[in-house]
Design a protein around this motif. Sequence first.
Motif, PDB file in Angstrom:
ATOM      1  N   GLU A 203      37.062  14.212  40.182  1.00  0.00           N
ATOM      2  CA  GLU A 203      38.225  13.439  40.608  1.00  0.00           C
ATOM      3  C   GLU A 203      39.159  14.309  41.440  1.00  0.00           C
ATOM      4  OE1 GLU A 203      40.304  10.053  38.204  1.00  0.00           O
ATOM      5  OE2 GLU A 203      41.327  11.934  37.710  1.00  0.00           O
ATOM      6  N   ARG A 204      39.571  13.793  42.600  1.00  0.00           N
ATOM      7  CA  ARG A 204      40.475  14.553  43.472  1.00  0.00           C
ATOM      8  C   ARG A 204      41.905  14.039  43.405  1.00  0.00           C
ATOM      9  NH1 ARG A 204      38.505  13.779  49.544  1.00  0.00           N
ATOM     10  NH2 ARG A 204      40.281  15.151  49.927  1.00  0.00           N
ATOM     11  N   ILE A 206      44.523  10.281  42.014  1.00  0.00           N
ATOM     12  CA  ILE A 206      44.637   8.926  41.482  1.00  0.00           C
ATOM     13  C   ILE A 206      45.560   8.138  42.398  1.00  0.00           C
ATOM     14  CG2 ILE A 206      45.387   7.507  39.536  1.00  0.00           C
ATOM     15  CD1 ILE A 206      44.843   9.871  37.707  1.00  0.00           C
ATOM     16  N   ARG A 208      47.819   5.064  42.401  1.00  0.00           N
ATOM     17  CA  ARG A 208      48.457   4.147  41.447  1.00  0.00           C
ATOM     18  C   ARG A 208      49.212   3.061  42.209  1.00  0.00           C
ATOM     19  NH1 ARG A 208      53.955   4.420  38.199  1.00  0.00           N
ATOM     20  NH2 ARG A 208      53.421   3.163  36.371  1.00  0.00           N
ATOM     21  N   PRO A 295      44.941  14.331  39.580  1.00  0.00           N
ATOM     22  CA  PRO A 295      43.968  13.857  38.591  1.00  0.00           C
ATOM     23  C   PRO A 295      44.384  14.258  37.179  1.00  0.00           C
ATOM     24  CG  PRO A 295      43.084  15.687  39.884  1.00  0.00           C
ATOM     25  CD  PRO A 295      44.342  15.274  40.543  1.00  0.00           C
ATOM     26  N   VAL A 306      44.402   0.688  38.708  1.00  0.00           N
ATOM     27  CA  VAL A 306      44.473   2.081  39.145  1.00  0.00           C
ATOM     28  C   VAL A 306      43.138   2.481  39.762  1.00  0.00           C
ATOM     29  CG1 VAL A 306      44.716   4.466  38.359  1.00  0.00           C
ATOM     30  CG2 VAL A 306      46.210   2.687  37.433  1.00  0.00           C
ATOM     31  N   HIS A 308      40.640   5.627  41.052  1.00  0.00           N
ATOM     32  CA  HIS A 308      40.349   7.059  40.937  1.00  0.00           C
ATOM     33  C   HIS A 308      39.569   7.486  42.177  1.00  0.00           C
ATOM     34  CE1 HIS A 308      41.640   7.335  36.679  1.00  0.00           C
ATOM     35  NE2 HIS A 308      41.263   6.063  36.663  1.00  0.00           N
ATOM     36  N   PHE A 310      37.402  10.217  44.322  1.00  0.00           N
ATOM     37  CA  PHE A 310      36.488  11.331  44.082  1.00  0.00           C
ATOM     38  C   PHE A 310      36.161  12.024  45.403  1.00  0.00           C
ATOM     39  CE2 PHE A 310      35.873   8.235  40.698  1.00  0.00           C
ATOM     40  CZ  PHE A 310      35.925   9.037  39.565  1.00  0.00           C
TER      41      PHE A 310
END
Length: 535
Positions: A203-204, A206, A208, A295, A306, A308, A310
Motif C-alpha cells: 500500500e502506498r 489511502i 479517503r 498507509p 475508502v 487503498h 498500491f
Amino acid sequence: FLNGAMLIGSALQPVVTILDSDLNTIATFGENGGSEQVMFARHFDKAGTYYIRVEDYQRSGRAGNFYRIIVGEFPLVLGAYPLGVQSGSTAELAVRGFHTLGKLKVVGKASPDSEDTLTLRPENAFDTVRVALGAEPEVQSQGGVIAVPVTVNGRIDKPGVENRYRFRATKGEQLIFEVNARRLGSDLDSYLEVLDQKGQPIERAIARPVWATSLTLRDHDSAGRGLRISTWDGIKVGDYVMIGGEVIRAEALPLSPDNDTVFEGFGGQRLTFFDTTAEAHAVDSAVYKVQIVAPGTKLSPNGLPVAHLFYRNDDGGPGYGKDSLLHFTAPADGEYIVCIRDVQGLGGEKYAYRLTARHPRPDFRLTVSPRNPNVPAGGTIPVTVTGVRMDGFDGPIDVSLADLPAGLHASSGMIAAGQVSTTIALSADLNAKLDAAAPLRATGKASIGSATVARLANPEDHLKLISLMPRADILMSAETKEVTLEPGGSAEITVAIQRQGDFRGRVPVEVRNLPPRVRVLDVGLNGVLLNEDES
C-alpha cells in the motif's frame, strides 16, 4: 505490403483484404490496428490473379484518406529483439520480418534525430526499425534476481505468463520502473506492479472520500480534461478527485452549469496521480473529492468508500501510451518483486519489452508548435514551446529560437517552474527576404543539479522550416503593457487591431503565457471576438 502514407499525414485507418480471382476473402489485415495497418506479409501457395481491397476502419471517406502501398518481394522488418542497446556498447539484434538476414549489428550511438533511440534500416529494406538507447547496464532475462539500476530485455512469451524480478532496496529509496514496449513496436500492453518479498501488494496511500457528486450529461473518455459533474461547490482548484480507479486534480471550476470542470493535463490528455491510470467513465459515475493520507492511518467512517492505492500501473500517461510507468519508494530495507504482464493476458514472440529500474534522473524534452510557421512580412506570430518534464524536474527552462536569418527576430521566453509551455513572438521585417525556407531551431537550457542541460525541440523532425508570407490582414497591439493581480482579483486588458487591405472579418483574441490558475473568464461561446465593426 508496405503502406507509408500515415507517415506523411494520411488520416486513413486502413483495413486491407486480399481476395482470390473469384473475389473470395483469403486474409484481412489491420482490423485490430497495430503494425498491420502499415505493413504485413502474405505467402501465396498458388500462382494466379489476386486483388486487394482497401477500406477505412471507420468506413469514412475524405480527401485525407490516401494510401501508398508498395507490394513485392523485398525485405520487410517487423521488429528486433532485444528492443534496445546500452549507450556506448555494441549488440547483435535478432531481426523479425520477411526476406531479412536475421541478424543486425548495432552500435550504441544516438541517431542525429533522437536523444533516446536509434533508427536502423537493414540493407535493401523499404522500412526502418527503431530501437532504444539506454544508460543503464542491460541484461536479457525472463525473471530472476536483478541489481538496480538495470534494463531488463524480456518477453512475455506465452499467454497468461507473468515475469517476476527480485531486487533489493533500502528504506526511503526512490526507484522508477519504466516499460518501453509499444513505443518500439511491441504488441505488449504492459501492466506493472511492485510486491513485497512474500508476493503481497504494498500500500502506498489511502484515498479517503470527504465529498461526493456524479458525472452528468454524457459518457467521458479516458483522455479529455473537461468532465461535466452535477455539483462543484465542494471542490476547490488543486483538490484531488477520484473517479473509478483514477486520481486527478482540479484545475478550473465551471463558470456556469453548462461548463465542464477542467482537470490538470498535458498534451490534451488529463493527468493522473499516484500512478493511477486514466479510464473511460459512464454518465452517473460517482465522483469523490478525496484526502490522501499515509498507509495504515486509522480513519473514522463517514459513509463513503475508502480506496487503498498500491504500487501498480497500467498506462504511464501522456507520452507513454500503453507502456507502464511506476514510481516506488521502499517502505523498509529488504527484498521486493517487480512483476510485468500483458493486461489482456496475451503473449508470444511479438510481446517483447524493456523494463528499466533506475533512480530518478531529472530531465526535460521540448516540442515546438507550429513546426512550419509562416511569418507575415512586417508582422508577428506566436510560436509555442512545450517542455516534457521528467522525474520530478520542475525548474525554469530558458527557451529561444536559434540561427535565425537576417530579417527574422524572436523574443526569448521561459517555461517557469510549475508550467509546461511558453510562447515566443516570431517577427519578420517588412522588407525581409528568404532565398529558401529557414530551419526552425527551438532550444532550451536549464540548470539541473550542478549541470546546465540543453535540448533541441523535436530533433527527429528535419522539416521544421520557417517561411515568409505577404503582409498580414491585421496588426495587433496590446495597449495594456503590465498586469498586476491579487489572489481572487481580476484585471482588464485592452488590445487594438489595425486592419490592412480590405479585411473586414471578425478577429478572435486569446491571451498566452498566463501563470497557473489565471484565466480569461469572459470568453463567451465563441471566445473573445473583435467583430467586423470593431478595432
